[in-house]
Design a protein around this motif. Structure first.
Motif, short mmCIF file in Angstrom:
data_model
loop_
_atom_site.label_atom_id
_atom_site.label_comp_id
_atom_site.label_asym_id
_atom_site.label_seq_id
_atom_site.Cartn_x
_atom_site.Cartn_y
_atom_site.Cartn_z
N PHE A 182 0.91 -1.24 0.05
CA PHE A 182 0.06 -0.08 -0.06
C PHE A 182 0.82 1.35 -0.12
N GLY A 183 2.12 1.22 0.08
CA GLY A 183 2.82 2.23 0.08
C GLY A 183 3.27 2.60 -1.38
N ASN A 184 2.80 1.97 -2.47
CA ASN A 184 3.04 2.38 -3.65
C ASN A 184 2.10 3.22 -4.29
N PHE A 185 2.43 4.29 -4.99
CA PHE A 185 1.68 5.29 -5.75
C PHE A 185 1.27 4.86 -7.15
N VAL A 186 2.53 4.33 -7.59
CA VAL A 186 2.31 4.04 -8.92
C VAL A 186 2.64 2.35 -9.04
N ASN A 187 2.11 1.74 -9.90
CA ASN A 187 2.14 0.40 -10.05
C ASN A 187 2.47 0.05 -11.61
N ALA A 188 1.79 -1.03 -12.32
CA ALA A 188 2.41 -1.43 -13.58
C ALA A 188 1.32 -0.90 -14.68
N VAL A 189 1.91 -0.77 -15.78
CA VAL A 189 0.86 -0.77 -16.99
C VAL A 189 0.27 -1.96 -17.20
N ILE A 190 -0.85 -2.00 -18.11
CA ILE A 190 -1.59 -3.05 -18.20
C ILE A 190 -1.23 -4.24 -18.92
N ASP A 191 -0.36 -4.19 -20.05
CA ASP A 191 0.41 -5.34 -20.72
C ASP A 191 1.59 -5.11 -21.34
N GLU A 192 2.26 -6.16 -22.01
CA GLU A 192 3.47 -5.96 -22.81
C GLU A 192 3.37 -4.91 -23.84
N SER A 193 2.23 -4.90 -24.65
CA SER A 193 1.97 -4.15 -25.82
C SER A 193 2.24 -2.73 -25.37
N SER A 194 1.52 -2.47 -24.26
CA SER A 194 1.48 -0.86 -23.71
C SER A 194 2.80 -0.58 -23.41
N PHE A 195 3.36 -1.43 -22.62
CA PHE A 195 4.61 -1.22 -22.04
C PHE A 195 5.62 -0.82 -22.95
N ASP A 196 5.65 -1.59 -24.19
CA ASP A 196 6.35 -1.27 -25.49
C ASP A 196 5.96 0.00 -26.10
N LYS A 197 4.85 0.19 -26.16
CA LYS A 197 4.46 1.43 -26.73
C LYS A 197 5.18 2.64 -26.32
N ILE A 198 4.69 2.87 -24.86
CA ILE A 198 5.08 3.90 -24.03
C ILE A 198 6.52 3.92 -23.95
N MET A 199 7.28 3.01 -23.92
CA MET A 199 9.19 2.99 -23.76
C MET A 199 9.35 3.41 -25.30
N GLY A 200 8.62 3.19 -26.18
CA GLY A 200 8.87 3.63 -27.56
C GLY A 200 8.86 5.27 -27.73
N TYR A 201 7.91 5.92 -26.96
CA TYR A 201 7.81 7.29 -26.98
C TYR A 201 9.09 7.81 -26.11
N ILE A 202 9.15 7.21 -25.07
CA ILE A 202 10.37 7.80 -24.44
C ILE A 202 11.71 7.69 -25.11
N GLU A 203 12.02 6.67 -25.97
CA GLU A 203 13.14 6.59 -26.57
C GLU A 203 13.39 7.59 -27.51
N ARG A 204 12.10 7.84 -28.11
CA ARG A 204 12.10 9.02 -29.35
C ARG A 204 12.31 10.31 -28.80
N ALA A 205 11.78 10.44 -27.36
CA ALA A 205 12.38 11.86 -26.73
C ALA A 205 13.78 11.85 -26.35
N LYS A 206 14.32 10.59 -26.07
CA LYS A 206 15.85 10.53 -25.70
C LYS A 206 16.68 10.79 -26.78
N SER A 207 16.03 10.50 -28.11
CA SER A 207 17.27 10.47 -29.17
C SER A 207 16.88 11.97 -29.73
#
Length: 543
Positions: A362-387
């Protein structure tokens, strides 16, 4: 026969429990979490009240511990869809004859069951299956679900009591008929209450449904189905079909008795379904009702007069509660240069300080995103920002899917207000910020309005009333739910009717009479008390 004219009173919103240390609800929900974590549920299709096991199995896992299987479900195919449609049409013939007060009473019983007997069951299932923390599950699965059911009964009263005026020689009335056929319900993973309301609002008005729940919310939705049945919804009025959406819709949308679509999900999926309906239009008995709430690219726009702590609180909560997987989540922000130094410092500090992990801690404010495809999509946007030279990661910027689909809450400062993370829906814990010159406030209002195809929610922060008024006017069509000095999430049933337009949906305002009216087909009835006995009119006579 009870011939009283009855009206349901305005209900109160369900009280939100705190789950504070030592509270009864905290003890009870932890026990229920342990119980559900230690079992594996078998989820069948439910057609005409009968549990159907196809043997074609899929898995429901914890997003925060994806090796842990919570349930196995039976996938529906074309045969099961055909059975469900037949069952719905048969059951609707009887259900539509129920008094609307009786139907509403069944929904109110469902509200009581969710509020009390099933509260911790649906909350725990939402926490484990959809990776919501205790508070997010409580305001959704328990409170909003009960509110939708209770305010639905009240809104139905509002509809059914309206009748046209009658002249001295006639009696006029309106009959509110259910739609002719069945309604297809497609529900999302992110809100248990939304799944419930997509079904309940249609059923309340006398219709029967074929329900395709999201695979990633099957556990909580299966318990909702149990609630409906225990509340007294007759067999066949709600037909529960786990399975692949494209396979189910292929059968549903070709049926001549398809009468309507009640949808919440992605804009692309809704657009595709609408297109298929259009292609099949000539084969339907009636023009189908199409009601949908889809995506968002929701904004927070700050004026130089805004309070910094209030603004940053709204950004952190609005962007990162439930991992940004709310269609109303704050995804883009416009901050004046004069405030940016203090906003940046506090925003980075608070974002980096957010605890992340398993919902059972119960100490966690943030948990996991819903599934792998969602994870990959989100990380894709983050990588685009990094580059990109047009973006800088200020906080977060990484993820780990080895055990659970965890994405760190991420803040991106962009130099280009049209950078991809400012325009496209990400549906994850990513907030993009564009810093503007204080003197360009009115230009930024227009920029905000024109940047995104969506128009779901948005917020303006300012103490200057003239600045608020300018935002209110300029952003009139930019958001169906507009907030002044508040985060753009957390609409409460009965207080802030929810829905947006443009690419965000049909704006039919769930939980209100606006939505319920879409599920009836009014019939006007005139009775002439003194019918004329000849075709002629007085003006035809000679002088």
């Amino acid at each position: 026969m009870n011939n009283a004219v009855f009206r349901f009173a305005v209900p109160r919103n369900e009280e939100t429990l705190s789950y504070a240390p030592g509270s009864v609800e905290r003890i009870e929900i932890k026990a229920e979490l342990d119980r559900q974590s230690s079992q594996k549920v078998e989820i069948p299709a439910i057609i005409g009240g009968r549990e159907v096991r196809t043997g074609r199995l899929g898995k429901v896992v914890m997003p925060h511990d994806h090796g842990h299987v919570l349930a196995n479900y039976h996938k529906s195919g074309q045969q099961e869809v055909a059975m469900a449609i037949e069952s719905a049409l048969k059951a609707k013939a009887e259900w539509s004859k129920f008094s609307w007060v009786d139907r509403a009473s069944v929904m109110l019983k469902a509200a009581e069951l969710i509020s009390k007997k099933y509260r911790h069951i649906v909350n725990a299932a939402t926490m484990l299956g959809q990776s919501k923390n205790a508070y997010q599950a409580e305001i959704d699965a328990a409170c909003e679900s009960a509110d939708f059911l209770r305010f639905g009964a009240y809104a139905a009263s509002y509809i059914y009591e309206w009748q046209p005026s009658s002249g001295g020689d006639c009696v006029n009335r309106v009959e509110y008929r259910p739609l002719e056929g069945f309604v297809f319900v497609v529900s999302p993973f992110n809100f248990t209450a939304t799944a419930l309301n997509l079904v309940a609002s249609v059923v309340l008005m006398g219709n029967a449904v074929v329900w395709k729940p999201a695979t990633t919310s099957l556990l909580s939705n299966y318990y909702l189905m149990k609630v409906f049945r225990e509340a007294g919804v007759p067999d066949g009025v709600i037909n529960f079909l786990p399975g692949k959406g494209s396979e189910i819709s292929e059968v549903v949308l070709k049926h001549p008795n398809f009468a309507g679509l009640h949808f919440t999900g992605s804009t692309d999926t809704f657009t595709g379904l609408w297109g298929k309906i259009g292609q099949n239009l000539a084969s339907y008995r009636n023009y189908p009702r199409i009601v949908g709430e889809t995506g968002g690219k929701d904004f927070v726009l700050a004026h130089p007069s805004a309070d910094v702590e209030e603004l940053v609180t709204a950004l952190v909560r609005g962007a990162f509660e439930y991992q940004g997987q709310k269609c109303s989540a704050a995804s883009r922000a416009y901050v004046p240069q004069s405030l940016w130094g203090r906003v940046r410092e506090l925003l980075v500090e608070w974002t980096e300080g957010l605890s992340m992990g398993d919902v059972r801690d119960f100490g966690n404010f943030v948990n996991a995103v819903i599934d792998e495809s969602s994870f990959d999509k989100i990380m894709g946007y983050i990588e685009r920002a990094k580059s990109s030279a047009d973006a800088e990661i200020l906080a977060g910027g990484f993820g780990d899917k080895s055990k659970g689909y965890f994405v760190r809450p991420t803040v991106i400062e962009v130099k280009d207000p049209h950078f991809v993370t400012m325009e496209e829906e990400i549906f994850g814990p990513v907030l993009s910020v564009y810093v503007y010159e204080d003197s360009a406030y009115e230009d930024v209002l227009r920029l905000c309005d024109e940047t995104s195809p969506y128009a779901l929610t948005g917020a303006v922060f300012a103490k200057d009333r003239d600045a608020i008024a300018k935002a209110y006017d300029t952003l009139r069509y930019a958001a169906g739910n507009f907030y002044i000095n508040d985060k753009p999430t957390g609409a409460v049933v009965g207080q802030q009717p929810f829905g947006g337009a443009r690419a965000s949906g049909t704006n039919d305002k769930a939980g209100t009479h606006f939505n319920l009216m879409r599920w009836v087909s009014p019939r006007t009835i005139k009775e002439n008390l003194l019918p004329p006995s000849h075709w002629s009119y007085p003006f035809l006579q000679s002088d």
